[in-house]
Design a protein around this motif. Structure first.
Motif, short mmCIF file in Angstrom:
data_model
loop_
_atom_site.label_atom_id
_atom_site.label_comp_id
_atom_site.label_asym_id
_atom_site.label_seq_id
_atom_site.Cartn_x
_atom_site.Cartn_y
_atom_site.Cartn_z
N VAL A 1 40.13 -23.45 -15.41
CA VAL A 1 40.38 -24.88 -15.51
C VAL A 1 41.54 -25.26 -14.58
CG1 VAL A 1 41.07 -26.77 -17.05
CG2 VAL A 1 39.43 -25.03 -17.84
N ILE A 2 42.59 -24.47 -14.59
CA ILE A 2 43.73 -24.73 -13.68
C ILE A 2 43.24 -24.74 -12.23
CG2 ILE A 2 45.95 -23.87 -12.83
CD1 ILE A 2 46.29 -22.52 -15.64
N LEU A 3 42.47 -23.74 -11.85
CA LEU A 3 41.96 -23.67 -10.48
C LEU A 3 41.14 -24.90 -10.15
CD1 LEU A 3 41.32 -22.27 -7.77
CD2 LEU A 3 39.42 -21.13 -8.95
N CYS A 4 40.25 -25.31 -11.04
CA CYS A 4 39.38 -26.45 -10.72
C CYS A 4 40.16 -27.76 -10.65
CB CYS A 4 38.23 -26.51 -11.71
SG CYS A 4 37.06 -25.14 -11.46
N ILE A 5 41.22 -27.90 -11.44
CA ILE A 5 42.08 -29.08 -11.29
C ILE A 5 42.74 -29.04 -9.91
CG2 ILE A 5 44.19 -30.23 -12.09
CD1 ILE A 5 43.45 -29.31 -14.95
N ILE A 6 43.25 -27.88 -9.52
CA ILE A 6 43.86 -27.74 -8.19
C ILE A 6 42.88 -28.12 -7.10
CG2 ILE A 6 44.67 -26.02 -6.51
CD1 ILE A 6 46.07 -24.58 -8.88
N MET A 7 41.66 -27.64 -7.19
CA MET A 7 40.68 -27.92 -6.14
C MET A 7 40.30 -29.40 -6.13
SD MET A 7 40.65 -25.12 -4.60
CE MET A 7 39.48 -25.65 -3.35
N GLN A 8 40.22 -30.01 -7.29
CA GLN A 8 39.89 -31.44 -7.37
C GLN A 8 41.04 -32.30 -6.84
OE1 GLN A 8 36.97 -32.67 -8.21
NE2 GLN A 8 37.54 -34.82 -8.13
N GLU A 9 42.25 -31.93 -7.19
CA GLU A 9 43.41 -32.75 -6.84
C GLU A 9 43.90 -32.58 -5.41
OE1 GLU A 9 44.71 -35.13 -8.54
OE2 GLU A 9 43.94 -34.82 -10.56
N SER A 10 43.82 -31.35 -4.89
CA SER A 10 44.46 -31.10 -3.58
C SER A 10 43.66 -30.20 -2.64
CB SER A 10 45.83 -30.44 -3.80
OG SER A 10 45.65 -29.15 -4.35
N ARG A 11 42.48 -29.75 -3.09
CA ARG A 11 41.68 -28.79 -2.33
C ARG A 11 42.46 -27.48 -2.12
NH1 ARG A 11 40.10 -30.52 2.83
NH2 ARG A 11 38.39 -29.06 2.70
N GLY A 12 43.50 -27.26 -2.94
CA GLY A 12 44.30 -26.05 -2.81
C GLY A 12 45.32 -26.12 -1.69
N MET B 1 40.55 -23.60 0.68
CA MET B 1 42.02 -23.57 0.71
C MET B 1 42.52 -23.21 2.10
SD MET B 1 43.11 -21.85 -2.91
CE MET B 1 41.69 -21.22 -3.75
N LEU B 2 41.90 -22.24 2.71
CA LEU B 2 42.33 -21.81 4.05
C LEU B 2 42.11 -22.91 5.09
CD1 LEU B 2 41.08 -18.12 3.90
CD2 LEU B 2 43.47 -18.89 3.94
N GLN B 3 41.08 -23.74 4.89
CA GLN B 3 40.81 -24.84 5.83
C GLN B 3 41.86 -25.93 5.78
OE1 GLN B 3 36.85 -26.15 4.84
NE2 GLN B 3 35.89 -24.37 5.77
N THR B 4 42.66 -25.97 4.70
CA THR B 4 43.69 -27.00 4.58
C THR B 4 44.93 -26.69 5.41
OG1 THR B 4 44.87 -26.01 2.70
CG2 THR B 4 42.98 -27.44 2.18
N GLY B 5 44.99 -25.48 5.95
CA GLY B 5 46.18 -25.04 6.68
C GLY B 5 46.98 -24.02 5.90
N ASP B 6 46.56 -23.75 4.65
CA ASP B 6 47.23 -22.71 3.87
C ASP B 6 47.10 -21.37 4.57
OD1 ASP B 6 47.73 -24.57 1.88
OD2 ASP B 6 46.38 -23.67 0.40
N SER C 1 55.63 -32.73 -11.05
CA SER C 1 55.56 -31.62 -10.10
C SER C 1 56.37 -31.87 -8.83
CB SER C 1 54.11 -31.35 -9.70
OG SER C 1 54.04 -30.29 -8.77
N PRO C 2 57.05 -30.84 -8.36
CA PRO C 2 57.61 -30.94 -7.01
C PRO C 2 56.47 -30.91 -6.00
CG PRO C 2 57.85 -28.70 -7.83
CD PRO C 2 57.27 -29.52 -8.97
N GLY C 3 56.74 -31.40 -4.83
CA GLY C 3 55.76 -31.35 -3.76
C GLY C 3 56.43 -30.89 -2.48
N PHE C 4 55.61 -30.41 -1.57
CA PHE C 4 56.11 -29.90 -0.30
C PHE C 4 55.21 -30.44 0.82
CE2 PHE C 4 57.14 -27.06 -3.74
CZ PHE C 4 58.50 -26.88 -3.58
N PRO C 5 55.17 -31.79 0.98
CA PRO C 5 54.24 -32.42 1.92
C PRO C 5 54.34 -31.85 3.33
CG PRO C 5 55.33 -34.09 0.59
CD PRO C 5 56.01 -32.78 0.31
N GLY C 6 53.19 -31.50 3.87
CA GLY C 6 53.09 -31.01 5.23
C GLY C 6 53.56 -29.59 5.45
N GLN C 7 53.98 -28.92 4.38
CA GLN C 7 54.52 -27.57 4.53
C GLN C 7 53.50 -26.52 4.09
OE1 GLN C 7 58.58 -27.09 2.97
NE2 GLN C 7 58.62 -29.31 2.69
N HIS C 8 53.56 -25.38 4.73
CA HIS C 8 52.73 -24.23 4.36
C HIS C 8 53.62 -22.99 4.42
CE1 HIS C 8 48.96 -26.42 4.16
NE2 HIS C 8 49.43 -27.13 5.17
#
Length: 179
Positions: free
Chosen positions: A62-73, A33-38, A97-104
Protein backbone atom coordinates in the motif's frame (compact mmCIF):
# COMPACT_ATOMS: atom_id res chain seq x y z
CA UNK A 1 -2.39 -3.88 -18.88
CA UNK A 2 -4.54 -0.72 -18.69
CA UNK A 3 -6.46 0.46 -15.63
CA UNK A 4 -9.98 -0.74 -14.93
CA UNK A 5 -12.45 1.66 -13.34
CA UNK A 6 -13.82 0.88 -9.89
CA UNK A 7 -16.37 2.96 -8.01
CA UNK A 8 -19.05 2.69 -5.36
CA UNK A 9 -18.50 1.25 -1.89
CA UNK A 10 -15.33 -0.58 -0.87
CA UNK A 11 -17.05 -3.90 -1.58
CA UNK A 12 -16.96 -3.02 -5.32
CA UNK A 13 -13.15 -2.85 -5.29
CA UNK A 14 -10.77 -5.82 -5.81
CA UNK A 15 -10.15 -8.28 -2.99
CA UNK A 16 -6.72 -8.44 -1.38
CA UNK A 17 -6.31 -11.91 -2.89
CA UNK A 18 -5.95 -10.20 -6.30
CA UNK A 19 -3.12 -7.93 -5.14
CA UNK A 20 0.46 -8.73 -6.13
CA UNK A 21 3.09 -9.23 -3.44
CA UNK A 22 5.37 -6.34 -2.48
CA UNK A 23 8.53 -7.56 -4.25
CA UNK A 24 6.63 -8.13 -7.49
CA UNK A 25 5.03 -4.69 -7.30
CA UNK A 26 8.33 -3.02 -6.52
CA UNK A 27 10.06 -4.69 -9.47
CA UNK A 28 7.18 -3.78 -11.81
CA UNK A 29 7.48 -0.13 -10.77
CA UNK A 30 11.27 0.16 -10.66
CA UNK A 31 11.61 1.25 -14.34
CA UNK A 32 9.11 4.08 -13.77
CA UNK A 33 11.10 5.31 -10.76
CA UNK A 34 14.33 5.27 -12.75
CA UNK A 35 12.66 7.27 -15.56
CA UNK A 36 12.01 10.13 -13.12
CA UNK A 37 15.73 10.76 -12.74
CA UNK A 38 16.12 8.68 -9.59
CA UNK A 39 19.43 6.87 -9.30
CA UNK A 40 19.47 3.14 -8.65
CA UNK A 41 20.63 4.07 -5.13
CA UNK A 42 17.53 6.27 -4.68
CA UNK A 43 15.33 3.37 -5.76
CA UNK A 44 17.05 0.98 -3.36
CA UNK A 45 16.63 3.50 -0.56
CA UNK A 46 12.91 3.80 -1.37
CA UNK A 47 12.65 0.03 -0.94
CA UNK A 48 14.44 0.21 2.43
CA UNK A 49 12.31 3.15 3.56
CA UNK A 50 9.07 1.30 2.72
CA UNK A 51 10.14 -1.83 4.60
CA UNK A 52 11.03 0.27 7.63
CA UNK A 53 7.90 2.47 7.54
CA UNK A 54 5.61 -0.57 7.26
CA UNK A 55 6.58 -1.51 10.81
CA UNK A 56 3.99 0.95 12.14
CA UNK A 57 1.24 -1.26 10.75
CA UNK A 58 0.77 -0.28 7.11
CA UNK A 59 1.24 -2.82 4.33
CA UNK A 60 4.38 -2.34 2.25
CA UNK A 61 2.48 -2.73 -0.99
CA UNK A 62 0.00 0.00 0.00
CA UNK A 63 2.85 2.39 0.84
CA UNK A 64 4.49 1.64 -2.51
CA UNK A 65 1.28 2.19 -4.46
CA UNK A 66 0.64 5.52 -2.71
CA UNK A 67 4.19 6.55 -3.64
CA UNK A 68 3.67 5.55 -7.26
CA UNK A 69 0.31 7.34 -7.44
CA UNK A 70 1.55 10.52 -5.76
CA UNK A 71 5.03 10.95 -7.23
CA UNK A 72 5.84 8.04 -9.58
CA UNK A 73 8.63 7.31 -7.08
CA UNK A 74 10.43 10.56 -7.92
CA UNK A 75 12.47 11.50 -4.82
CA UNK A 76 12.85 15.02 -6.22
CA UNK A 77 9.18 15.61 -6.96
CA UNK A 78 7.80 19.13 -6.60
CA UNK A 79 5.06 19.56 -4.03
CA UNK A 80 1.70 21.01 -5.05
CA UNK A 81 -0.79 22.68 -2.74
CA UNK A 82 -3.67 20.62 -1.40
CA UNK A 83 -7.26 21.85 -1.46
CA UNK A 84 -6.66 23.70 1.83
CA UNK A 85 -3.75 25.60 0.28
CA UNK A 86 -1.04 23.80 2.27
CA UNK A 87 2.10 22.72 0.43
CA UNK A 88 2.39 18.95 0.35
CA UNK A 89 5.71 17.28 -0.14
CA UNK A 90 7.81 14.28 -0.73
CA UNK A 91 7.29 10.90 -2.28
CA UNK A 92 3.84 10.52 -0.73
CA UNK A 93 2.81 14.20 -1.10
CA UNK A 94 1.82 14.43 2.57
CA UNK A 95 1.49 17.79 4.32
CA UNK A 96 3.83 16.73 7.11
CA UNK A 97 6.51 15.50 4.73
CA UNK A 98 9.78 17.17 3.88
CA UNK A 99 10.48 17.51 0.19
CA UNK A 100 13.59 17.76 -1.92
CA UNK A 101 12.33 19.33 -5.18
CA UNK A 102 14.58 18.71 -8.16
CA UNK A 103 17.08 16.70 -6.15
CA UNK A 104 18.21 13.11 -6.63
CA UNK A 105 20.90 10.90 -5.09
CA UNK A 106 19.38 11.56 -1.67
CA UNK A 107 20.52 9.97 1.56
CA UNK A 108 18.64 7.12 3.21
CA UNK A 109 17.60 9.53 5.98
CA UNK A 110 16.11 12.01 3.49
CA UNK A 111 14.15 9.34 1.63
CA UNK A 112 13.05 7.64 4.83
CA UNK A 113 11.81 10.95 6.24
CA UNK A 114 9.44 11.35 3.29
CA UNK A 115 8.14 7.78 3.47
CA UNK A 116 7.76 7.89 7.26
CA UNK A 117 5.76 11.14 7.10
CA UNK A 118 3.37 9.85 4.44
CA UNK A 119 2.98 6.47 6.10
CA UNK A 120 2.21 8.07 9.47
CA UNK A 121 -0.40 10.25 7.78
CA UNK A 122 -1.99 7.22 6.11
CA UNK A 123 -1.86 5.25 9.39
CA UNK A 124 -3.86 8.09 10.94
CA UNK A 125 -6.45 7.61 8.20
CA UNK A 126 -6.63 3.88 9.00
CA UNK A 127 -7.08 4.72 12.68
CA UNK A 128 -9.94 7.11 11.85
CA UNK A 129 -11.74 4.01 10.62
CA UNK A 130 -11.32 0.62 12.32
CA UNK A 131 -7.54 0.23 11.75
CA UNK A 132 -8.18 -3.23 10.27
CA UNK A 133 -5.89 -4.79 7.67
CA UNK A 134 -8.79 -5.44 5.32
CA UNK A 135 -9.31 -4.31 1.74
CA UNK A 136 -12.39 -2.36 2.82
CA UNK A 137 -10.52 -0.36 5.46
CA UNK A 138 -7.49 0.16 3.20
CA UNK A 139 -9.60 1.51 0.33
CA UNK A 140 -11.64 3.77 2.61
CA UNK A 141 -8.45 5.09 4.24
CA UNK A 142 -7.03 5.82 0.78
CA UNK A 143 -10.07 8.01 0.08
CA UNK A 144 -9.40 9.87 3.35
CA UNK A 145 -5.69 10.19 2.51
CA UNK A 146 -6.46 11.84 -0.82
CA UNK A 147 -9.45 14.01 0.03
CA UNK A 148 -9.74 14.22 3.81
CA UNK A 149 -13.31 12.98 3.75
CA UNK A 150 -15.21 9.96 2.57
CA UNK A 151 -18.55 9.03 1.05
CA UNK A 152 -18.80 5.38 2.12
CA UNK A 153 -21.23 4.66 -0.73
CA UNK A 154 -18.88 5.97 -3.42
CA UNK A 155 -15.11 5.93 -2.95
CA UNK A 156 -14.81 7.72 -6.30
CA UNK A 157 -16.42 10.84 -4.84
CA UNK A 158 -13.25 12.85 -4.37
CA UNK A 159 -15.05 15.84 -2.84
CA UNK A 160 -12.76 18.16 -4.80
CA UNK A 161 -9.77 15.79 -4.85
CA UNK A 162 -8.88 13.15 -7.46
CA UNK A 163 -12.04 11.08 -8.08
CA UNK A 164 -10.20 8.04 -9.47
CA UNK A 165 -7.56 7.98 -6.71
CA UNK A 166 -8.78 4.83 -4.92
CA UNK A 167 -9.52 3.10 -8.23
CA UNK A 168 -6.03 3.90 -9.53
CA UNK A 169 -4.37 2.50 -6.42
CA UNK A 170 -6.56 -0.61 -6.59
CA UNK A 171 -5.19 -1.11 -10.11
CA UNK A 172 -1.62 -0.54 -8.94
CA UNK A 173 -2.08 -3.12 -6.16
CA UNK A 174 -2.97 -5.62 -8.87
CA UNK A 175 0.24 -4.85 -10.76
CA UNK A 176 -1.05 -2.39 -13.33
CA UNK A 177 1.23 0.55 -14.04
CA UNK A 178 -0.52 2.77 -16.59
CA UNK A 179 -3.84 4.59 -16.35
Amino acid sequence: MSFQSYSGPASNFPAKSTWKDFNTLFNINKPTMLQTGDSSEDVGRIFNAIVDAAKIGVEERVILCIIMQESRGNVGVNGPRNQDGNVTGGLMQAVESPGFPGQHNLSQAQISSMVQAGTKHYKGNLQQLDNADTASTIYRALRLYNSGSIDESNLSDGKGATPEYVSDIANRLQGRTNG
